[in-house]
Design an enzyme around this catalytic site. Structure first.
Site, short mmCIF file in Angstrom:
data_model
loop_
_atom_site.label_atom_id
_atom_site.label_comp_id
_atom_site.label_asym_id
_atom_site.label_seq_id
_atom_site.Cartn_x
_atom_site.Cartn_y
_atom_site.Cartn_z
N LYS A 80 -4.56 -7.39 2.13
CA LYS A 80 -3.13 -7.16 2.29
C LYS A 80 -2.88 -6.51 3.66
O LYS A 80 -3.66 -5.64 4.09
CB LYS A 80 -2.66 -6.25 1.15
CG LYS A 80 -1.18 -5.95 1.07
CD LYS A 80 -0.93 -5.09 -0.16
CE LYS A 80 0.52 -4.72 -0.37
NZ LYS A 80 0.70 -3.92 -1.61
N SER A 154 3.96 -5.75 -4.72
CA SER A 154 4.14 -6.05 -3.32
C SER A 154 2.98 -6.84 -2.72
O SER A 154 3.09 -7.40 -1.64
CB SER A 154 4.30 -4.73 -2.54
OG SER A 154 3.13 -3.93 -2.64
N SER A 178 1.82 -2.91 -7.98
CA SER A 178 1.70 -4.00 -7.03
C SER A 178 0.37 -4.74 -7.09
O SER A 178 0.25 -5.84 -6.54
CB SER A 178 1.90 -3.47 -5.60
OG SER A 178 3.21 -2.96 -5.44
#
Length: 610
Positions: A80, A154, A178
């Site tokens: 990420k 997320s 997330s």
């Protein structure tokens, strides 16, 4: 590399590590090609060039040849883009915030030291603020099963990259859910470890005291394999913690007690998700659990504090200088959430801390009656259009079962658990106190098997190497016969399709009693082994086998296709139980090679590929 895996594009870590070194390189090339061709451009924020990827591979092979331990050699992964990778920009989903770090995050460094190969950095809800996967100037990631639905966030890009077979695992972060919501929406596993178990050094903070690096994978076993590599104390991270016990070895009592919050279940009108949750609870009982109804109130009240209380001020603290100097660089929805936190007072903060402590003391009483909780990962799923119309409230709905976990210092794993009639994934989350990470992964593997789902967006069914099977799973499924396989029919091997096409289900991996000799047969194509029971007083070995349940009506055609000198007989397992399985007539061992010392067919294949 198992041909079914190659064709299906779902390369698990276990299948890659079982492949010869040369074929692992083919997998890397395929991962890059699939990433190039994938239809959703919003998945990636940064991709490594082919020469950069192959340079990593060359260096990893050299270290392995020199004797370095490389438990993830050749496994492609992504991170990420709020996690630093030396030499690559970190944007946190905000182009104006971007910087290029000189060192990688501790978790990335440990993975690359273990031979994992980085493919690129993935999209996210800006500054990791959101559970929807739509709050990014780089685009909104699409759900891998229906592009009109959200991917979840997320850690949206990381989850999609794994579900689509672009990488075998990916790192996300998880503060409010997330690392779990996008797993549930894309039919993959999302492991949220105990706070501090994985270092957050060189990770852009959201709520620094709560943040966790999370792991997306196709199976619970794969997620646990990554956790073993990246976990451990890091002196550079003041929030890093060492486990007071071996977290990966913690076990459940049998039977175990799992909490179900039936009076407080919220599905926001999604009746199919409600039915799928009840089916998951039944599978938990199959796995040896006893359902205990719990009062979910203290957990729900704690969840409400995450955004309704002062913890949102940590998000402001993480980027305070940036948001003061460049407020218009943030998306309006992100700015509205973070900017309001500047008005929270110290008094409000302490009052909320006292309230959380009180809620935790109430929650601790609940844990006296249960060993873990079974929760929906999310109560429902939304379209992009729905989220655009109500971005705050629908995001809040998604956090109903997730927001409390880090506040109360628990461990959790999200596991695939079914599909709606419209083909949308549903997942459940197992939640337990801190340092129960390994136990949750093992139980998660069992219920993942029981759900009989394909991995990610592929068609390959779950394979596991978890021999810790509940007592209720010892008997075959109703209408099935249990069969032990030990060679070309193992999961991922060339003849495994003969089981899966007949409706076979892999139940577990175990070993035989140490009363057999194991041989690589001569002149067999594809290569096959033979097993022979030794006589009294002779030295035998325990041999690894997989136990598959085959429908009664399919067994005859399967047996009819077995070539001489192989056949089906009775094998004795390590627990002294017996099961039908492959045997070999003695005449077939002429010219065969004794490979008993390897203890199994995969270990033998690995030895000849070096």
């Amino acid at each position: 590399m198992p041909q079914k895996e190659l064709n299906d594009s779902m390369a698990t870590i276990a299948s890659i590590l079982a492949a010869p070194i040369a074929e692992r390189e083919q997998l890397l090339m395929r991962a890059m090609s699939r990433a190039d061709a994938y239809v959703d451009p919003a998945v990636w924020i940064a991709r490594l060039a082919q020469d950069q990827v192959m340079q990593q591979w060359s260096e990893a092979k050299s270290r392995a040849a020199a004797g370095a331990a490389m438990p993830l050699l050749g496994v492609p992964f992504a991170v990420k883009d709020n996690i630093d990778v030396a030499g690559l920009p970190t944007t946190a989903g905000c182009p104006d915030f971007a910087y290029t770090p000189e060192q990688s995050a501790t978790c990335v460094h440990r993975l690359m030291d273990a031979g994992a190969i980085l493919i690129g950095k993935t999209n996210l809800d800006q500054f990791a603020t959101g559970l929807v996967g739509t709050r990014s100037p780089y685009g909104a990631c699409r759900n891998t099963f229906d592009p009109s639905y959200i991917s979840g966030g997320s850690s949206s890009g990381s989850a999609v990259a794994v579900a689509a077979g672009l990488v075998s695992f990916a790192l996300g972060t998880d503060t409010a859910g997330s690392g779990r919501i996008p797993a549930g929406f894309n039919n993959i596993v999302g492991l949220k470890p105990t706070r501090g178990y994985i270092s957050t050094h060189c990770v852009v903070p959201a709520c620094r005291s709560l943040d966790c690096v999370s792991i997306f994978a196709l199976t619970c076993d794969d997620a646990a394999a990554v956790l073993r590599v990246v976990a451990g104390h890091d002196a550079h991270d003041p929030f890093s913690r060492s486990s007071p016990l071996n977290s990966m070895q913690a076990t459940l009592p049998q039977p175990f007690r799992f909490g179900v919050p039936r009076r407080h279940l919220q599905f926001f009108g999604n009746d199919e998700y409600a039915s799928l949750y009840e089916a998951a609870a039944q599978r938990m009982q199959w796995a040896g659990g006893v359902a205990v109804e719990i009062d979910f109130t203290p957990f729900a009240d704690a969840a409400a504090l995450l955004y309704g209380g002062p913890w949102v001020a940590e998000r402001y603290a993480a980027i305070s200088s940036f948001i003061k100097s460049q407020p218009n660089s943030l998306l309006p929805v992100t700015r509205s959430i973070i900017e309001k936190a500047s008005q929270i007072s110290a008094v409000e903060t302490f009052e909320a801390m006292y309230e959380l402590a009180w809620l935790k003391s109430i929650a601790d009483e609940v844990w006296k009656s249960i060993d873990l909780m079974l929760l929906p990962t999310a109560g429902t799923i939304y379209t992009h259009e729905q989220v655009a119309a109500e971005p705050i409230q629908l995001n809040t709905n998604l956090g109903y079962y997730t927001n409390f976990v880090n506040l109360l210092d628990y461990s959790a794993i999200a596991v695939p658990s079914g599909f709606t009639s419209h083909g949308l994934p549903f997942g459940v989350t197992l939640v337990a106190p801190a340092w129960c990470d390994g136990m949750l992964a093992r139980l998660g593997s069992k219920i993942h098997i029981a759900a009989a789902l394909a991995l990610g967006t592929g068609t390959t069914t779950l394979a596991t190497h978890d021999g810790d099977t509940p007592e209720s799973a010892q008997a075959p499924l109703p209408g099935f016969v249990r069969l032990a396989v030990l060679g070309a029919h193992l999961s991922g091997q060339p003849l495994n399709w003969q089981l899966t096409q007949r409706g076979g289900t892999l139940m577990r991996t175990c070993r035989t009693a140490p009363i057999y000799r194991f041989y690589a047969l001569a002149n067999s194509a594809p290569a096959k082994p033979g097993i022979l029971r030794v006589g009294d007083g002779q030295t035998g070995h325990a041999i690894e086998v997989e136990l598959w349940d085959i429908p009664h009506e399919s067994l005859g055609s399967f047996v009819d296709g077995i070539p001489s000198p192989l056949g089906i007989g009775t094998l004795t397992l390590e627990d002294d139980s017996t099961v039908k399985g492959f045997i070999c007539e003695p005449f077939g061992l002429t010219g065969a090679t004794d490979i008993s010392h390897h203890g199994g067919w995969r270990a033998y294949l690995s030895s000849i590929s070096r």
